[in-house]
Design a protein around this motif. Structure first.
Motif, PDB file in Angstrom:
ATOM      1  N   TYR A  85       0.820  -1.214   0.000  1.00  0.00           N
ATOM      2  CA  TYR A  85       0.000   0.000   0.000  1.00  0.00           C
ATOM      3  C   TYR A  85       0.855   1.267   0.000  1.00  0.00           C
ATOM      4  O   TYR A  85       0.669   2.154  -0.836  1.00  0.00           O
ATOM      5  CB  TYR A  85      -0.938  -0.021   1.211  1.00  0.00           C
ATOM      6  CG  TYR A  85      -1.748   1.234   1.428  1.00  0.00           C
ATOM      7  CD1 TYR A  85      -2.764   1.584   0.552  1.00  0.00           C
ATOM      8  CD2 TYR A  85      -1.515   2.067   2.521  1.00  0.00           C
ATOM      9  CE1 TYR A  85      -3.525   2.726   0.753  1.00  0.00           C
ATOM     10  CE2 TYR A  85      -2.267   3.201   2.733  1.00  0.00           C
ATOM     11  CZ  TYR A  85      -3.269   3.533   1.843  1.00  0.00           C
ATOM     12  OH  TYR A  85      -4.012   4.672   2.046  1.00  0.00           O
ATOM     13  N   HIS A 101      -6.624   4.827  -2.589  1.00  0.00           N
ATOM     14  CA  HIS A 101      -7.114   4.574  -1.230  1.00  0.00           C
ATOM     15  C   HIS A 101      -8.398   3.742  -1.271  1.00  0.00           C
ATOM     16  O   HIS A 101      -8.520   2.724  -0.584  1.00  0.00           O
ATOM     17  CB  HIS A 101      -7.341   5.917  -0.526  1.00  0.00           C
ATOM     18  CG  HIS A 101      -8.010   5.823   0.796  1.00  0.00           C
ATOM     19  ND1 HIS A 101      -7.331   5.639   1.965  1.00  0.00           N
ATOM     20  CD2 HIS A 101      -9.325   5.885   1.133  1.00  0.00           C
ATOM     21  CE1 HIS A 101      -8.185   5.591   2.972  1.00  0.00           C
ATOM     22  NE2 HIS A 101      -9.400   5.738   2.496  1.00  0.00           N
ATOM     23  N   TRP A 104      -7.961   0.046  -2.129  1.00  0.00           N
ATOM     24  CA  TRP A 104      -7.550  -0.801  -1.008  1.00  0.00           C
ATOM     25  C   TRP A 104      -8.712  -1.081  -0.062  1.00  0.00           C
ATOM     26  O   TRP A 104      -8.843  -2.185   0.465  1.00  0.00           O
ATOM     27  CB  TRP A 104      -6.372  -0.172  -0.267  1.00  0.00           C
ATOM     28  CG  TRP A 104      -5.105  -0.532  -0.943  1.00  0.00           C
ATOM     29  CD1 TRP A 104      -4.475   0.151  -1.947  1.00  0.00           C
ATOM     30  CD2 TRP A 104      -4.316  -1.704  -0.698  1.00  0.00           C
ATOM     31  NE1 TRP A 104      -3.347  -0.523  -2.333  1.00  0.00           N
ATOM     32  CE2 TRP A 104      -3.217  -1.658  -1.583  1.00  0.00           C
ATOM     33  CE3 TRP A 104      -4.426  -2.773   0.175  1.00  0.00           C
ATOM     34  CZ2 TRP A 104      -2.244  -2.654  -1.606  1.00  0.00           C
ATOM     35  CZ3 TRP A 104      -3.455  -3.760   0.157  1.00  0.00           C
ATOM     36  CH2 TRP A 104      -2.378  -3.698  -0.728  1.00  0.00           C
ATOM     37  N   PHE A 140      -6.972   2.893   6.398  1.00  0.00           N
ATOM     38  CA  PHE A 140      -5.989   3.134   5.337  1.00  0.00           C
ATOM     39  C   PHE A 140      -5.546   4.591   5.313  1.00  0.00           C
ATOM     40  O   PHE A 140      -4.376   4.883   5.052  1.00  0.00           O
ATOM     41  CB  PHE A 140      -6.527   2.674   3.976  1.00  0.00           C
ATOM     42  CG  PHE A 140      -6.361   1.196   3.765  1.00  0.00           C
ATOM     43  CD1 PHE A 140      -5.113   0.651   3.529  1.00  0.00           C
ATOM     44  CD2 PHE A 140      -7.449   0.347   3.828  1.00  0.00           C
ATOM     45  CE1 PHE A 140      -4.941  -0.712   3.351  1.00  0.00           C
ATOM     46  CE2 PHE A 140      -7.300  -1.010   3.645  1.00  0.00           C
ATOM     47  CZ  PHE A 140      -6.035  -1.544   3.406  1.00  0.00           C
TER      48      PHE A 140
END
Length: 176
Positions: A85, A101, A104, A140
């Motif tokens: 990531y 973002h 994910w 995240f």
């Protein structure tokens, strides 16, 4: 068995796309990420869970429990996640960052939908897939913040934990 397949999948993701050669750069954020789940596992998993992993029959026959599955996720999935990531986080335009973002978040939600479909996770005390999606969105974001500004990420995390604690009416008895 399924737990092993998940672990092997995340190891493959790590070695194919992760910046594992520069793991030291990401190490503080990996620790930050894993600490959060350790706290959940210690404080809430048994006393007042939001979710629990359910080992399938073959894994249960080998003696695997929610704790074993959680620990394998902490040891394999989370470091792989951070190393992929953060190492591929786009530079430049905000829209690219937002889409990355969200990609994910969707990946983690799809993983959880698969777990739900196969009965590998149960929800408790008002938690739901929608709460997981919201949690992942915040998580995240905070991981990226931690990588750049750790102190600010700790502050954001504390605020978010207090919000969740109150929203889900977590009893003080979870403190042992």
């Amino acid at each position: 068995m399924i737990n092993s397949l998940y672990g092997l999948s995340w190891l493959a993701i790590l070695f194919i796309w992760g910046d594992w050669r520069n793991w030291k750069r990401y190490y503080p954020t990996i620790l930050f990420f894993t600490l959060g789940d350790f706290l959940y596992l210690y404080l809430l998993s048994d006393a007042y869970p939001m979710w629990r992993y359910v080992p399938p029959a073959a894994d249960k026959d080998m003696g695997l429990t929610n704790t074993h599955i959680s620990l394998s996720i902490i040891a394999i999935k989370y470091p792989a996640t951070v190393l992929v990531y953060l190492s591929h986080f786009p530079q430049g335009k905000m829209m690219g960052k937002v889409l990355y973002h969200l990609g994910w978040v969707v990946l983690y939600v799809v993983n959880e939908i698969i777990d739900l479909h196969f009965g590998l996770i149960d929800y408790f005390n008002g938690w739901s897939l929608w709460w997981s999606a919201a949690f992942n969105a915040v998580m995240f974001f905070i991981l990226k913040v931690h990588f750049e500004k750790p102190i600010f990420a700790w502050l954001l995390s504390a605020i978010f934990i207090i919000f969740l604690w109150n929203r889900f009416d977590v009893p003080s008895s979870v403190f042992r």
